[in-house]
Design a protein around this motif. Structure first.
Motif, PDB file in Angstrom:
ATOM      1  N   LYS A 288       0.801  -1.219   0.000  1.00  0.00           N
ATOM      2  CA  LYS A 288       0.000   0.000   0.000  1.00  0.00           C
ATOM      3  C   LYS A 288       0.842   1.282   0.000  1.00  0.00           C
ATOM      4  O   LYS A 288       0.454   2.266  -0.642  1.00  0.00           O
TER       5      LYS A 288
ATOM      6  N   GLN B 251       1.579   2.232  -3.535  1.00  0.00           N
ATOM      7  CA  GLN B 251       0.393   2.764  -4.203  1.00  0.00           C
ATOM      8  C   GLN B 251       0.212   4.245  -3.902  1.00  0.00           C
ATOM      9  O   GLN B 251      -0.042   5.058  -4.798  1.00  0.00           O
ATOM     10  N   LEU B 252       0.326   4.602  -2.613  1.00  0.00           N
ATOM     11  CA  LEU B 252       0.162   6.004  -2.216  1.00  0.00           C
ATOM     12  C   LEU B 252       1.229   6.879  -2.872  1.00  0.00           C
ATOM     13  O   LEU B 252       0.949   8.000  -3.313  1.00  0.00           O
TER      14      LEU B 252
ATOM     15  N   ARG C 124       0.374   9.957  -5.335  1.00  0.00           N
ATOM     16  CA  ARG C 124       0.873  11.312  -5.040  1.00  0.00           C
ATOM     17  C   ARG C 124       1.711  11.848  -6.187  1.00  0.00           C
ATOM     18  O   ARG C 124       1.630  13.029  -6.538  1.00  0.00           O
TER      19      ARG C 124
ATOM     20  N   VAL D   3      -4.938  12.259  -2.052  1.00  0.00           N
ATOM     21  CA  VAL D   3      -4.956  11.082  -1.183  1.00  0.00           C
ATOM     22  C   VAL D   3      -5.073  11.544   0.264  1.00  0.00           C
ATOM     23  O   VAL D   3      -4.779  12.698   0.590  1.00  0.00           O
TER      24      VAL D   3
ATOM     25  N   THR E 162      -1.333  10.650   5.475  1.00  0.00           N
ATOM     26  CA  THR E 162      -0.956   9.291   5.847  1.00  0.00           C
ATOM     27  C   THR E 162       0.356   9.271   6.616  1.00  0.00           C
ATOM     28  O   THR E 162       1.318   9.946   6.250  1.00  0.00           O
TER      29      THR E 162
ATOM     30  N   GLN F 149      -4.175   6.817   8.681  1.00  0.00           N
ATOM     31  CA  GLN F 149      -4.655   7.819   7.735  1.00  0.00           C
ATOM     32  C   GLN F 149      -5.764   8.656   8.346  1.00  0.00           C
ATOM     33  O   GLN F 149      -6.501   8.196   9.230  1.00  0.00           O
TER      34      GLN F 149
ATOM     35  N   GLU G 156      -7.118   3.451  -2.789  1.00  0.00           N
ATOM     36  CA  GLU G 156      -6.202   2.378  -3.171  1.00  0.00           C
ATOM     37  C   GLU G 156      -6.649   1.731  -4.466  1.00  0.00           C
ATOM     38  O   GLU G 156      -7.751   1.982  -4.975  1.00  0.00           O
TER      39      GLU G 156
END
Length: 316
Positions: free
Chosen positions: A128, A131-132, A136, A142, A145, A197, A282
């Motif tokens: 994950k 992915q973030l 970004r 998003v 986090t 988050q 996600e």
């Protein structure tokens, strides 16, 4: 000409893709992902692959429903999970099975076959934090986090953000709220990092994308809004309803760019919508979609089958 499907024999999504492939003039080779568990014959002879004694190297397009991974077997006892007595033997066997199938899938990809989606993309989707990062880097919105095993940093993040949820770095568990009880147990996170988050309010939106085509975009309607719609008993029982969502063009572009950045041909993308504001949560490399397809008439299986069949024809 034939295409391949790799997944459990009883999986309805695999069956739906096979039916759609037939309407496009393709036969289907079905390779059961549980074949090795059940003692079915698979072989690689000098790089050539055989399933149930039959060669299968002519297949140049595959729908890959799931990518096997080793696991440690456990059972529930007195409200807790305990390992089987022979857990190490079982773990070793699942590791070897996973290694065989992964090697075969990677070999297919190396030979030029199209996999929807291949093991490279599936493995990336487990992580994950990456992915973030990808989202970004594209400029997508998003949630704030923190990924950490530092209780002090987590408390500081909570004090600043106020409403915080948490979930595993590799996924696989329901999202929880960082409430007073969880804050008291923060010393437990020192063993491994956790994703924290900001809680993003709004409707849950699920987007299905195949190639550059957004095949489905719906909001998930349940009587109560849960932190994680998968935890809603109405959703898990198959009684949820859906509403069509028309995504703004900039959000559509972000969906396409995010899937490409993560190496996905087929992607399920989760967003939160509040008015015209969309927040990316996600991506999923093998999302469950049959309920949406049946209730909304969205031709997701047809889009997957068409992509696999066209790729196989081009390769031939």
């Amino acid at each position: 000409m034939r295409i391949g499907i790799f997944g459990e024999g009883t999986d309805p999504q695999c069956a739906a893709v096979a039916r759609e492939a037939a309407t496009l003039g393709a036969d289907t080779l079905y390779v059961d992902s549980r074949a090795l568990d059940e003692g079915k014959a698979l072989s690689m002879l000098d790089g050539k692959s055989f399933y149930l004694g039959e060669p299968m190297d002519d297949v140049r397009g595959f729908y890959v429903r799931s990518v096997p991974a080793p696991y440690v077997p456990a059972m529930k006892k007195d409200d807790s999970l305990v390992l089987y007595e022979d857990w190490f033997t079982t773990f070793t066997q699942t590791r070897e099975r996973a290694a065989y199938f992964l090697s075969w899938l990677l070999q297919l990809s190396h030979r030029g076959a199209t996999l929807v989606n291949g093991p490279h993309a599936a493995s990336v989707m487990q992580f994950k934090p990456y992915q973030l990062h990808a989202l970004r880097s594209l400029g997508a919105k998003v949630p704030r986090t923190l990924i950490s095993n530092d209780p002090a940093a987590i408390r500081a993040f909570h004090a600043e953000v106020k409403d915080v949820i948490y979930k595993p770095v590799m996924g696989g568990a329901i999202t929880r709220r960082l409430d007073d009880e969880a804050l008291k147990r923060l010393d437990e996170v020192t063993a491994s990092p956790v994703i924290f988050q900001e809680l993003v309010p709004g409707d849950d939106v699920r987007v299905m994308l195949v190639g550059d085509e957004i095949v489905s975009s719906v909001s998930i309607v349940t009587p109560q809004q849960h932190l994680d719609f998968r935890d809603d008993p109405v959703y898990s029982s198959g009684e949820a309803t859906y509403l069509e969502v028309v995504l703004p063009e900039p959000v559509q572009r972000f969906c396409r760019a995010a899937a490409r950045a993560c190496g996905l041909i087929f992607a399920g993308i989760d967003l939160k919508q509040r008015a015209r504001d969309y927040v990316f949560l996600e991506l999923n490399s093998s999302p469950i979609y049959m309920d949406v397809e049946l209730k909304m008439g969205h031709r997701i299986s047809r889009a997957i089958a068409r992509r696999v069949v066209e790729a196989a024809r081009t390769a031939r």
